[in-house]
Scaffold this motif. Structure first.
Motif, PDB file in Angstrom:
ATOM      1  N   GLN A   1       0.825  -1.204   0.000  1.00 22.10           N
ATOM      2  CA  GLN A   1       0.000   0.000   0.000  1.00 22.10           C
ATOM      3  C   GLN A   1       0.860   1.256   0.000  1.00 22.10           C
ATOM      4  N   ILE A   2       0.246   2.351  -0.451  1.00 21.80           N
ATOM      5  CA  ILE A   2       0.918   3.643  -0.479  1.00 21.80           C
ATOM      6  C   ILE A   2       0.909   4.221   0.936  1.00 21.80           C
ATOM      7  N   ILE A   3       2.021   4.856   1.312  1.00 19.37           N
ATOM      8  CA  ILE A   3       2.123   5.487   2.632  1.00 19.37           C
ATOM      9  C   ILE A   3       2.686   6.895   2.471  1.00 19.37           C
ATOM     10  N   SER A   4       2.486   7.724   3.478  1.00 17.98           N
ATOM     11  CA  SER A   4       3.056   9.066   3.475  1.00 17.98           C
ATOM     12  C   SER A   4       4.527   8.997   3.863  1.00 17.98           C
ATOM     13  N   SER A   5       5.309   9.892   3.301  1.00 17.11           N
ATOM     14  CA  SER A   5       6.734   9.974   3.638  1.00 17.11           C
ATOM     15  C   SER A   5       7.121  11.440   3.721  1.00 17.11           C
ATOM     16  N   GLU A   6       8.343  11.688   4.114  1.00  9.47           N
ATOM     17  CA  GLU A   6       8.808  13.071   4.239  1.00  9.47           C
ATOM     18  C   GLU A   6       8.796  13.780   2.888  1.00  9.47           C
ATOM     19  N   ARG A   7       9.140  13.052   1.832  1.00  9.70           N
ATOM     20  CA  ARG A   7       9.196  13.674   0.506  1.00  9.70           C
ATOM     21  C   ARG A   7       7.845  13.704  -0.196  1.00  9.70           C
ATOM     22  N   GLN A   8       6.913  12.881   0.266  1.00 13.96           N
ATOM     23  CA  GLN A   8       5.618  12.775  -0.416  1.00 13.96           C
ATOM     24  C   GLN A   8       4.525  12.549   0.636  1.00 13.96           C
ATOM     25  N   HIS A   9       3.946  13.635   1.091  1.00 22.12           N
ATOM     26  CA  HIS A   9       2.940  13.548   2.144  1.00 22.12           C
ATOM     27  C   HIS A   9       1.537  13.532   1.532  1.00 22.12           C
ATOM     28  N   PHE A  10       0.716  12.606   2.009  1.00 17.20           N
ATOM     29  CA  PHE A  10      -0.664  12.503   1.550  1.00 17.20           C
ATOM     30  C   PHE A  10      -1.618  12.695   2.734  1.00 17.20           C
ATOM     31  N   LYS A  11      -2.765  13.303   2.447  1.00 17.30           N
ATOM     32  CA  LYS A  11      -3.811  13.365   3.463  1.00 17.30           C
ATOM     33  C   LYS A  11      -4.403  11.977   3.646  1.00 17.30           C
ATOM     34  N   ARG A  12      -4.986  11.744   4.826  1.00 22.70           N
ATOM     35  CA  ARG A  12      -5.522  10.430   5.130  1.00 22.70           C
ATOM     36  C   ARG A  12      -6.600  10.009   4.124  1.00 22.70           C
ATOM     37  N   THR A  13      -7.469  10.946   3.774  1.00 20.75           N
ATOM     38  CA  THR A  13      -8.535  10.618   2.813  1.00 20.75           C
ATOM     39  C   THR A  13      -7.954  10.313   1.439  1.00 20.75           C
ATOM     40  N   GLU A  14      -6.904  11.031   1.080  1.00 17.16           N
ATOM     41  CA  GLU A  14      -6.252  10.813  -0.211  1.00 17.16           C
ATOM     42  C   GLU A  14      -5.597   9.436  -0.252  1.00 17.16           C
ATOM     43  N   LEU A  15      -4.916   9.064   0.838  1.00 14.88           N
ATOM     44  CA  LEU A  15      -4.288   7.752   0.926  1.00 14.88           C
ATOM     45  C   LEU A  15      -5.320   6.643   0.805  1.00 14.88           C
ATOM     46  N   SER A  16      -6.396   6.808   1.538  1.00 11.85           N
ATOM     47  CA  SER A  16      -7.455   5.804   1.528  1.00 11.85           C
ATOM     48  C   SER A  16      -8.022   5.615   0.136  1.00 11.85           C
ATOM     49  N   LYS A  17      -8.231   6.727  -0.556  1.00  8.19           N
ATOM     50  CA  LYS A  17      -8.804   6.679  -1.900  1.00  8.19           C
ATOM     51  C   LYS A  17      -7.849   5.974  -2.880  1.00  8.19           C
ATOM     52  N   MET A  18      -6.548   6.312  -2.820  1.00  9.38           N
ATOM     53  CA  MET A  18      -5.578   5.716  -3.741  1.00  9.38           C
ATOM     54  C   MET A  18      -5.423   4.216  -3.482  1.00  9.38           C
ATOM     55  N   ASN A  19      -5.337   3.830  -2.217  1.00 13.47           N
ATOM     56  CA  ASN A  19      -5.155   2.413  -1.902  1.00 13.47           C
ATOM     57  C   ASN A  19      -6.384   1.592  -2.255  1.00 13.47           C
ATOM     58  N   GLU A  20      -7.563   2.160  -2.083  1.00  8.36           N
ATOM     59  CA  GLU A  20      -8.769   1.465  -2.475  1.00  8.36           C
ATOM     60  C   GLU A  20      -8.815   1.303  -3.992  1.00  8.36           C
ATOM     61  N   SER A  21      -8.339   2.324  -4.699  1.00  8.94           N
ATOM     62  CA  SER A  21      -8.285   2.258  -6.163  1.00  8.94           C
ATOM     63  C   SER A  21      -7.355   1.134  -6.611  1.00  8.94           C
ATOM     64  N   LEU A  22      -6.221   0.980  -5.920  1.00  9.86           N
ATOM     65  CA  LEU A  22      -5.281  -0.084  -6.258  1.00  9.86           C
ATOM     66  C   LEU A  22      -5.863  -1.458  -5.947  1.00  9.86           C
ATOM     67  N   ARG A  23      -6.585  -1.564  -4.850  1.00 13.40           N
ATOM     68  CA  ARG A  23      -7.230  -2.835  -4.519  1.00 13.40           C
ATOM     69  C   ARG A  23      -8.272  -3.204  -5.578  1.00 13.40           C
ATOM     70  N   GLN A  24      -8.942  -2.186  -6.096  1.00 13.06           N
ATOM     71  CA  GLN A  24      -9.929  -2.417  -7.147  1.00 13.06           C
ATOM     72  C   GLN A  24      -9.261  -2.921  -8.427  1.00 13.06           C
ATOM     73  N   ILE A  25      -8.107  -2.337  -8.766  1.00  6.48           N
ATOM     74  CA  ILE A  25      -7.370  -2.786  -9.951  1.00  6.48           C
ATOM     75  C   ILE A  25      -6.936  -4.233  -9.770  1.00  6.48           C
ATOM     76  N   ARG A  26      -6.454  -4.564  -8.571  1.00  7.34           N
ATOM     77  CA  ARG A  26      -6.036  -5.937  -8.294  1.00  7.34           C
ATOM     78  C   ARG A  26      -7.207  -6.911  -8.489  1.00  7.34           C
ATOM     79  N   ARG A  27      -8.383  -6.528  -7.969  1.00  6.25           N
ATOM     80  CA  ARG A  27      -9.562  -7.383  -8.121  1.00  6.25           C
ATOM     81  C   ARG A  27      -9.925  -7.561  -9.596  1.00  6.25           C
TER      82      ARG A  27
END
Length: 400
Positions: A46-72
């Motif tokens: 899964q995607i996580i926030s880092s010092e060089r690339q910070h994501f909001k919690r809602t943004e992270l949730s949306k991107m990871n759910e999108s990736l799970r959908q692609i996997r399915r």
């Protein structure tokens, strides 16, 4: 799912991809997400926030759910194909995904094409597209360009951008024609529908400038042939590679290096020209045989440069390094024979054609000898000549 660390972008990020392995074949499905190395958790997938690339919690949730959908979706497609046949390949999976999903982003599709060419061992084409991607990305300063956003204005501005960087006309044509090819391929693959007025490239004309012929006079070729290189094995190898190319009707260096002993059959050898895939057969003259005998050994290749123990990609990298070395060494050889012109590997090809013409050999035979039978300029009057005619022509040229 992983970061493709073999494809670092100019900004330092990596493409996020799904890797599919089936029957020892590997393919990558690119997403439109690019991350820094520390922004993806390989273990948790899964995607996580880092010092060089910070994501909001809602943004992270949306991107990871999108990736799970692609996997399915991918898993569903695999089940669909497996239910229809047991003899499917990994390419069947990626092709179905591409048709269903569609690559609406220019760079995502281009990265996929690059990967496909590398898989097919078309490393030259892949590298050409890779350099085009880098330059186009520098111009756009973004990787979110959609095919539907490509218009004449964008292409003309890219042309101006290249001119300001003081690129030569042929280099500008190289980049724009590569973009044209990718755009047309995406349209043919059904990724998007062409605009009502047609392709924006249709009204863009960026012509290549004809380069000056780089042939050597016959007396200069003879001087190169007669050079005493006994005190330098590297210089001798460079000279022999050049002369082998000349003796073999201007055989390109990449084909010379890839020539194997199994390609020799009695008094001739054959090869498929890398650039055009044309089958070319060359009669072995005494001059060619002398060079073959000099470098004969236990290895598979005629010349001691590539290795059968290396992968195709490793051998291609070796060829690229040798190409640079050869052109640099040929400059020294040019000085030794008193030639001021830039001596490169391709000069052998032009020189063979020029010497052949000077010896009265017809243009049609020369064209076929060079493997130009598929070019529209010569196709009008070319006929399929007997191998003996080509071998006789080559024997005359080799006598210098």
């Amino acid at each position: 799912m992983k970061l493709n660390r073999d494809r670092i972008l100019n900004c330092g990020k990596y493409p996020l991809v799904f890797q599919i392995i089936h029957r020892r074949q590997r393919r990558l499905i690119y997403t439109d997400i690019h991350l820094f190395d520390d922004s993806f958790d390989d273990e948790k997938q899964q995607i996580i926030s880092s010092e060089r690339q910070h994501f909001k919690r809602t943004e992270l949730s949306k991107m990871n759910e999108s990736l799970r959908q692609i996997r399915r979706e991918i898993e569903s497609m695999i089940e669909y194909i497996a239910a229809k046949t047991t003899s499917f390949t990994v390419d069947n999976i990626t092709s179905l995904y591409n048709r269903r999903k569609g690559y609406i982003y220019f760079f995502t599709f281009l990265e996929c094409v690059i990967e496909q060419n590398r898989t097919l061992e078309k490393f030259g084409t892949a590298n050409n597209y890779q350099s085009t991607l880098r330059v186009f990305e520098k111009y756009l300063k973004s990787d979110k360009l959609k095919f539907t956003d490509v218009d004449q204005k964008l292409i003309k501005e890219f042309d101006i951008f290249l001119q300001k960087r003081k690129l030569k006309q042929n280099s500008i044509a190289f980049y724009i024609n590569n973009l044209r090819t990718i755009y047309n391929k995406a349209a043919e693959d059904g990724i998007f529908d062409l605009p009502q007025g047609g392709s924006p490239f249709d009204k863009i004309c960026v012509k290549r400038v004809k380069t000056i012929k780089r042939a050597l006079p016959v007396e200069v070729v003879r001087r190169i042939m007669e050079l005493d290189m006994s005190d330098s094995r590297e210089m001798e190898l460079s000279r022999d590679l050049f002369m082998f190319s000349f003796y073999s009707r201007g055989m390109p260096l990449v084909d010379v290096l890839n020539l194997r002993k199994k390609d020799i059959d009695n008094n001739s050898f054959h090869y498929f020209r890398r650039k055009t895939k044309t089958l070319i057969k060359v009669g072995i003259t005494p001059q060619i045989q002398q060079i073959i005998d000099k470098y004969s050994g236990l290895r598979e290749y005629i010349f001691p440069i590539l290795s059968s123990e290396k992968s195709a990609q490793e051998n291609y990298k070796k060829y690229r390094n040798i190409l640079v070395w050869q052109n640099n060494t040929l400059k020294k050889i040019a000085e030794m024979v008193g030639v001021s012109q830039n001596l490169t590997t391709y000069v052998a090809r032009h020189s063979w054609a020029t010497v052949a013409k000077e010896k009265g050999i017809s243009v049609a035979v020369i064209s076929e000898g060079l493997g130009h039978s598929t070019e529209s300029v010569t196709n009008v009057y070319l006929k399929s000549f007997e191998q003996g005619v080509l071998d006789e022509a080559n024997s005359q040229v080799s006598l210098l």
